[in-house]
Structures are given as structure tokens and as C-alpha cells.
Design a protein around this motif. Structure first.
Motif, short mmCIF file in Angstrom:
data_model
loop_
_atom_site.label_atom_id
_atom_site.label_comp_id
_atom_site.label_asym_id
_atom_site.label_seq_id
_atom_site.Cartn_x
_atom_site.Cartn_y
_atom_site.Cartn_z
N THR A 46 0.83 -1.22 0.00
CA THR A 46 0.00 0.00 0.00
C THR A 46 0.86 1.26 0.00
O THR A 46 2.06 1.21 0.25
N LYS A 47 0.23 2.38 -0.21
CA LYS A 47 0.87 3.68 0.03
C LYS A 47 1.25 3.72 1.51
O LYS A 47 0.55 3.15 2.35
N THR A 48 2.34 4.37 1.81
CA THR A 48 2.76 4.45 3.22
C THR A 48 1.75 5.24 4.04
O THR A 48 1.35 6.35 3.67
N LEU A 70 10.62 12.16 -10.68
CA LEU A 70 11.12 12.78 -9.47
C LEU A 70 9.88 13.18 -8.68
O LEU A 70 9.02 13.90 -9.20
N ASN A 71 9.77 12.68 -7.44
CA ASN A 71 8.55 13.03 -6.69
C ASN A 71 8.87 13.47 -5.28
O ASN A 71 9.83 13.01 -4.66
N ALA A 72 8.04 14.39 -4.82
CA ALA A 72 8.02 14.71 -3.39
C ALA A 72 6.55 14.96 -3.07
O ALA A 72 6.05 16.09 -3.16
N MET A 73 5.86 13.87 -2.79
CA MET A 73 4.43 13.96 -2.50
C MET A 73 4.21 14.44 -1.06
O MET A 73 3.22 15.07 -0.75
N GLY A 74 5.17 14.07 -0.19
CA GLY A 74 5.03 14.44 1.22
C GLY A 74 4.21 13.43 2.01
O GLY A 74 3.59 13.80 3.01
N LEU A 75 4.22 12.19 1.54
CA LEU A 75 3.50 11.10 2.21
C LEU A 75 2.04 11.44 2.52
O LEU A 75 1.59 11.30 3.67
N PRO A 76 1.28 11.90 1.53
CA PRO A 76 -0.14 12.18 1.80
C PRO A 76 -0.87 10.87 2.12
O PRO A 76 -0.68 9.87 1.43
N ASN A 77 -1.62 10.86 3.18
CA ASN A 77 -2.38 9.64 3.54
C ASN A 77 -3.37 9.99 4.64
O ASN A 77 -3.20 10.98 5.33
N VAL A 126 8.11 -1.57 6.39
CA VAL A 126 8.39 -0.38 7.18
C VAL A 126 9.21 0.57 6.33
O VAL A 126 10.33 0.24 5.91
N ASN A 127 8.63 1.74 6.06
CA ASN A 127 9.30 2.72 5.20
C ASN A 127 10.20 3.59 6.07
O ASN A 127 9.74 4.51 6.74
N LEU A 128 11.50 3.27 6.03
CA LEU A 128 12.48 4.06 6.78
C LEU A 128 13.38 4.77 5.79
O LEU A 128 14.59 4.89 5.98
N SER A 129 12.81 5.21 4.67
CA SER A 129 13.64 5.65 3.57
C SER A 129 13.06 6.74 2.68
O SER A 129 13.72 7.15 1.72
N CYS A 130 11.85 7.24 2.97
CA CYS A 130 11.34 8.36 2.16
C CYS A 130 12.35 9.50 2.30
O CYS A 130 12.70 9.88 3.41
N PRO A 131 12.86 10.04 1.17
CA PRO A 131 14.01 10.95 1.28
C PRO A 131 13.70 12.41 1.58
O PRO A 131 14.61 13.23 1.57
N HIS A 132 12.44 12.77 1.83
CA HIS A 132 12.19 14.23 1.91
C HIS A 132 11.11 14.66 2.89
O HIS A 132 10.50 15.69 2.69
N VAL A 133 10.81 13.87 3.90
CA VAL A 133 9.77 14.30 4.85
C VAL A 133 10.37 14.38 6.26
O VAL A 133 10.99 13.43 6.73
N ILE A 191 15.40 -0.72 -3.53
CA ILE A 191 15.67 0.49 -2.78
C ILE A 191 14.50 1.46 -2.85
O ILE A 191 13.65 1.35 -3.76
N ASN A 192 14.47 2.41 -1.96
CA ASN A 192 13.57 3.55 -2.13
C ASN A 192 14.24 4.54 -3.10
O ASN A 192 15.30 4.24 -3.66
N THR A 193 13.65 5.68 -3.28
CA THR A 193 14.13 6.60 -4.32
C THR A 193 15.45 7.28 -3.95
O THR A 193 15.84 7.32 -2.79
N VAL A 194 16.10 7.80 -4.98
CA VAL A 194 17.39 8.47 -4.82
C VAL A 194 17.12 9.99 -4.75
O VAL A 194 16.44 10.54 -5.62
C1 SIN Z 1 6.25 10.67 -0.84
O1 SIN Z 1 5.09 10.43 -0.50
O2 SIN Z 1 6.72 11.82 -0.82
C2 SIN Z 1 7.15 9.54 -1.32
C3 SIN Z 1 7.16 8.39 -0.41
C4 SIN Z 1 8.49 7.68 -0.35
O3 SIN Z 1 9.42 8.01 -1.10
O4 SIN Z 1 8.66 6.79 0.48
#
Ligand code: SIN
Length: 308
Positions: A46-48, A70-77, A126-133, A191-194
Motif C-alpha cells: 500500500t501507500k505508506t 522525481l517526486n516529493a508527495m510528502g507522504l499524503p495519507n 516499514v518505510n524508513l527511507s522516504c528521502p524528503h519528509v 531500494i527507495n528513491t534516490v
Molecule cells: C512521498 O510520498 O513523498 C514519497 C514516499 C516515499 O518516497 O517513500
């Protein structure tokens, strides 16, 4: 010959080694149900979800660079307790494992989330890798004591498989993965994103509202192959490969590097044929196995490590 493509990851039997990577389908239950009807989809991540609901960053949140996203969604949920309600109905009658991706910022959050989501999931990533939040993802994942605490809390709160998704944006991803395994992870997703950024040369400004984002897609595939290859030799748990799989060759490469299963993400967004990309990849993997004389996909996991 019709090679068998069933695999087992951390006790979960998957009818195909292809999984839907976290994030691509958003948090929509109906899309999860739709994708699960594809015979080449072995599991969905699922989405985190986070402890509290998050609206995410302002637009623009995604830039298509052609060679990657290239994304920076900001973990919307909607937050874990609201999402639980949706997942309850999604999981009912689902033919494939549903892996819930969680993004806790500490062990207390992890414990509460996992206990609450345990009976609507078949496992956790377990998402311990989103690079921008801030205070989530890599900010947690780069700190060994936080990784240890969170993974231990997850492990102690569920008997189901626990995958930990690691980042390429740390100097020592092997130690990172080892810490997760010692704390109780059953498998590592790599991997998660770079971390990256893009600039609009006309506006002379960063494109993403968050300035920095995470690069996925074709451009990161060789990075994923290398990290999976190293992890296969250095940790004693299954590795789930993720990064720029667009066709059967990309999937086979990750499996030969050592991945037991492979996640597909950006290709779903980029593919002309949408979810049919799973058929193209799955059928291609089968054809490859046949051509090479293998009866099962399990036989080729990590074969790139051997002399031929
Ligand atoms: C995001 O929602 O910004 C991306 C999530 C992720 O890279 O883990």
C-alpha cells in the motif's frame, strides 16, 4: 515447459515474484482490488500510512524526466486509523497478500499502528527511507538506534512478515539493513528513491514545491541492481528488489542479483498499457526461464554471484 513463477518471501507465498511497489496506486482500495486480479501480480504494497493524517506537499509534487520520475508527495495519507477502515473492506476476498506500508517516526507510533493494522494486513513494509519528509523516512532510517527501536517494536507487535524498505541515500546501507535484520526484519526491500532535484530553466526555480524529491524509474535501476547484489551476499534474509523495473529484463536482472521478488512502481505510471505491464514482465520472465531451461524462477535467484 511452463516454468513455475511462484516464490516465497518471509513466509508469504506469492503466485508471481512481481509486487506492486508502495505509493503507485495511492491509497485507493478500488485500485488495489483491480490490480490484484492480474495473475502476474503476486502482492500489493500500500501507500505508506503515517500515525497522523498528512495532506502532503503542494503541487508540483511529481516531475516526469523521461528517464525517471522525481517526486516529493510528502507522504499524503489519511492516517493509519482512517486507512484501517478502507483496508478492512479491501482485504476481504483479496486473492493475494496485502502488505501495509507504514511510516512511523518512533517505536510508540510503530507499536500502535501495527497492533491496529495487524488484522487487515498480511505483512508490513516499514518505510524508513522516504528521502524528503521531516522526522519520517530517511531521517529515521539513517539513525541506527531509531531503526533498531522501530523495527523491534514492529516485530514485537505482529507475527506477520516484516519487510524494511531501505534507502540508497546513506553511506552504509549494508549496516542499515543489518540493523533492521538484527532487530527482527524478515526481509529487506531495496531500494527507495534516490534524492534529487530538478530546476525549471525558464523560471530559474526548482520545479518541486518541496525543492528536493526522490528519483525513481529507469535511471535508478543500476543502483538498485548493485545494492541488491551486495545485500544478497551480506545479509542472511531475503531481499525484495525495487527500482526501475520496466520490462522482464529488469526484473530478471534483479533476481539474478539476488532478489527473491521484485517490485514494480514507476513503470505502471509510464507504461502505455497501464497495469498490463505486469503481464508483459511476467510473461517475459517465463519465456526467459523456458529459454534458459529452468523450471522455476526460484532457481535463478542470485545466480549472477556464481561462476558460469
Ligand atoms: C512521498 O510520498 O513523498 C514519497 C514516499 C516515499 O518516497 O517513500
Amino acid at each position: 515447459m511452463h516454468p513455475n513463477i511462484e516464490v516465497e518471501v518471509a513466509g508469504l507465498v506469492l503466485r508471481s515474484p512481481l509486487m506492486v511497489a508502495s505509493g503507485v496506486l495511492g491509497s485507493s482500495g478500488s485500485l488495489i482490488r483491480l490490480v490484484s486480479t492480474n495473475p502476474y501480480v503476486g502482492a500489493v504494497v500500500t501507500k505508506t500510512v503515517t500515525y497522523r493524517p498528512r495532506t502532503g506537499f503542494e503541487n508540483p509534487t511529481v516531475v516526469d524526466l523521461g528517464y525517471g520520475l522525481l517526486n516529493a508527495m510528502g507522504l499524503p495519507n489519511p492516517g493509519y486509523s482512517n486507512y484501517r477502515v478502507e483496508l478492512e473492506s479491501v482485504r476481504r476476498g483479496l486473492e493475494i497478500p496485502l502488505i501495509v506500508s507504514i511510516g512511523p517516526s518512533d517505536e510508540n507510533e510503530a507499536e500502535e499502528m501495527v497492533k491496529e493494522l495487524d488484522n487487515v494486513s498480511d505483512g508490513f513494509e516499514v518505510n524508513l527511507s522516504c528521502p524528503h519528509v521531516e522526522n519520517l523516512g530517511i531521517e529515521v532510517g539513517a539513525d541506527a538506534s531509531r531503526v533498531r527501536g522501530i523495527v523491534k517494536a514492529v516485530r514485537g507487535s505482529t507475527g506477520k512478515p516484516v519487510l524494511v524498505k531501505i534507502s540508497p541515500n546513506v553511506t552504509d546501507f549494508v549496516t542499515n539493513a543489518r540493523t533492521a535484520v538484527e532487530a527482527g526484519a524478515d526481509a529487506i526491500t531495496a531500494i527507495n528513491t534516490v534524492r534529487g532535484m530538478a530546476i525549471d530553466v525558464n523560471a530559474m526555480r526548482p520545479i518541486l514545491s518541496n525543492i528536493y524529491g526522490g528519483l525513481s524509474g529507469k535511471a535508478v535501476h543500476p543502483v538498485a541492481v548493485r545494492i541488491v547484489f551486495e545485500l544478497y551476499e551480506k545479509i542472511k534474509k531475503p531481499v525484495v528488489g525495487c527500482g526501475g523495473v520496466y520490462d522482464w529484463r529488469g526484473a530478471v536482472e534483479l533476481i539474478l542479483a539476488g532478489a527473491t521478488a521484485v517490485q514494480v512502481g514507476s513503470a505502471i505510471a509510464h507504461s502505455q498499457s497501464g497495469l498490463k505491464v505486469f503481464n508483459e514482465i511476467g510473461e517475459g520472465v517465463r519465456r526467459y526461464l523456458s529459454l534458459k531451461g529452468f523450471s522455476s524462477v526460484k532457481q535463478i535467484v542470485g545466480l549472477a554471484h556464481l561462476e558460469h
